[in-house]
Design a protein around this motif. Structure first.
Motif, PDB file in Angstrom:
ATOM      1  N   CYS A 191      -0.765  14.229   0.605  1.00  0.00           N
ATOM      2  CA  CYS A 191      -0.838  14.355   2.006  1.00  0.00           C
ATOM      3  C   CYS A 191       0.362  14.689   2.582  1.00  0.00           C
ATOM      4  O   CYS A 191       0.011  15.237   3.625  1.00  0.00           O
ATOM      5  CB  CYS A 191      -1.098  12.779   2.283  1.00  0.00           C
ATOM      6  SG  CYS A 191      -1.437  12.645   3.925  1.00  0.00           S
ATOM      7  N   GLY A 192       1.597  14.582   2.107  1.00  0.00           N
ATOM      8  CA  GLY A 192       2.840  14.837   2.640  1.00  0.00           C
ATOM      9  C   GLY A 192       2.796  16.468   2.851  1.00  0.00           C
ATOM     10  O   GLY A 192       3.241  17.150   3.842  1.00  0.00           O
ATOM     11  N   GLN A 193       2.539  17.015   1.801  1.00  0.00           N
ATOM     12  CA  GLN A 193       2.517  18.514   1.607  1.00  0.00           C
ATOM     13  C   GLN A 193       1.280  19.039   2.609  1.00  0.00           C
ATOM     14  O   GLN A 193       1.891  20.018   3.407  1.00  0.00           O
ATOM     15  CB  GLN A 193       2.141  18.979   0.189  1.00  0.00           C
ATOM     16  CG  GLN A 193       2.064  20.407  -0.016  1.00  0.00           C
ATOM     17  CD  GLN A 193       2.051  20.880  -1.384  1.00  0.00           C
ATOM     18  OE1 GLN A 193       1.546  19.910  -2.158  1.00  0.00           O
ATOM     19  NE2 GLN A 193       1.947  22.294  -1.742  1.00  0.00           N
ATOM     20  N   LEU A 194       0.286  18.379   2.689  1.00  0.00           N
ATOM     21  CA  LEU A 194      -0.760  19.075   3.529  1.00  0.00           C
ATOM     22  C   LEU A 194      -0.303  18.684   5.281  1.00  0.00           C
ATOM     23  O   LEU A 194      -0.481  19.676   5.955  1.00  0.00           O
ATOM     24  CB  LEU A 194      -2.191  18.200   3.423  1.00  0.00           C
ATOM     25  CG  LEU A 194      -2.708  18.777   1.995  1.00  0.00           C
ATOM     26  CD1 LEU A 194      -4.024  17.632   1.952  1.00  0.00           C
ATOM     27  CD2 LEU A 194      -3.330  20.111   2.289  1.00  0.00           C
ATOM     28  N   VAL A 195       0.397  17.614   5.360  1.00  0.00           N
ATOM     29  CA  VAL A 195       0.839  17.556   6.751  1.00  0.00           C
ATOM     30  C   VAL A 195       1.756  18.562   7.107  1.00  0.00           C
ATOM     31  O   VAL A 195       1.705  19.088   8.260  1.00  0.00           O
ATOM     32  CB  VAL A 195       1.599  16.057   6.966  1.00  0.00           C
ATOM     33  CG1 VAL A 195       2.197  15.707   8.228  1.00  0.00           C
ATOM     34  CG2 VAL A 195       0.156  15.113   6.717  1.00  0.00           C
ATOM     35  N   ALA A 196       2.771  18.920   6.162  1.00  0.00           N
ATOM     36  CA  ALA A 196       3.743  19.791   6.424  1.00  0.00           C
ATOM     37  C   ALA A 196       3.107  21.422   6.840  1.00  0.00           C
ATOM     38  O   ALA A 196       3.391  21.908   7.512  1.00  0.00           O
ATOM     39  CB  ALA A 196       4.814  19.817   5.304  1.00  0.00           C
TER      40      ALA A 196
END
Length: 175
Positions: free
Chosen positions: A50-55
């Motif tokens: 999720c962190g990667q997708l948000v970035a």
């Protein structure tokens, strides 16, 4: 019947590729959110994905809106009839994995409680007619410091406290 080409130039091909990548980010985020809600993915894996997708979403959104490819993400959702409510919430409204929010709830609640405590103390001092700068300034400074540690937005509150502190710091102690 001949196939209709999606693009006729390199610029149009890049635009179509960028839009497809943006759509894929939204669908991937929706799938990750569903998997986490079902318990099909661990919290650590969810947080990483999720962190990667948000970035990636933020970078892609900035690029697409910056060059005028899309007016806004909401307009993209409407134009392409994207049905990804979990992705919309996570990417547009929250902007962080759910695990981050769950960890921070207790800390944020304590910070808000501290802020409320300082606010009540300052209000009580003013109600008791304490008007000297050396009596009021420390209370306002404590309130401003506590408010700066709260993550939630405070429209106008921080700016108003800063103006009061500047005014109080410019006065003599007995004023």
């Amino acid at each position: 019947m001949a196939d209709a080409p999606l693009y006729t130039s390199t610029r149009e091909r890049r635009r179509q590729t960028d839009l497809a990548d943006f759509y894929a980010l939204l669908k991937a985020s929706e799938a990750v959110e569903k998997a986490y809600a079902r318990g099909a993915v661990s919290a650590a894996d969810y947080e990483k994905a999720c962190g990667q997708l948000v970035a990636q979403f933020r970078a892609s959104e900035a690029a697409l809106t910056g060059d005028g490819t899309i007016a806004s993400t909401e307009a993209f959702f409407a134009q392409w009839r994207v049905d990804c409510p979990r992705a919309r919430d996570r990417l547009l409204r929250v902007g962080a994995p759910a695990t981050h929010l769950q960890k921070g709830d207790a800390v944020d609640a304590a910070r808000v409680a501290e802020c409320v405590q300082h606010f009540i103390t300052a209000m009580d001092a003013l109600r008791l007619d304490q008007r000297a700068v050396d009596e009021v300034q420390p209370l306002v400074a404590d309130l401003a410091a506590a408010l700066s540690r709260v993550a939630a937005p405070c429209p106008g509150g921080r700016a108003a406290l800063e103006r009061w502190l500047v005014a109080l710091n410019g006065m003599r102690a007995a004023e």
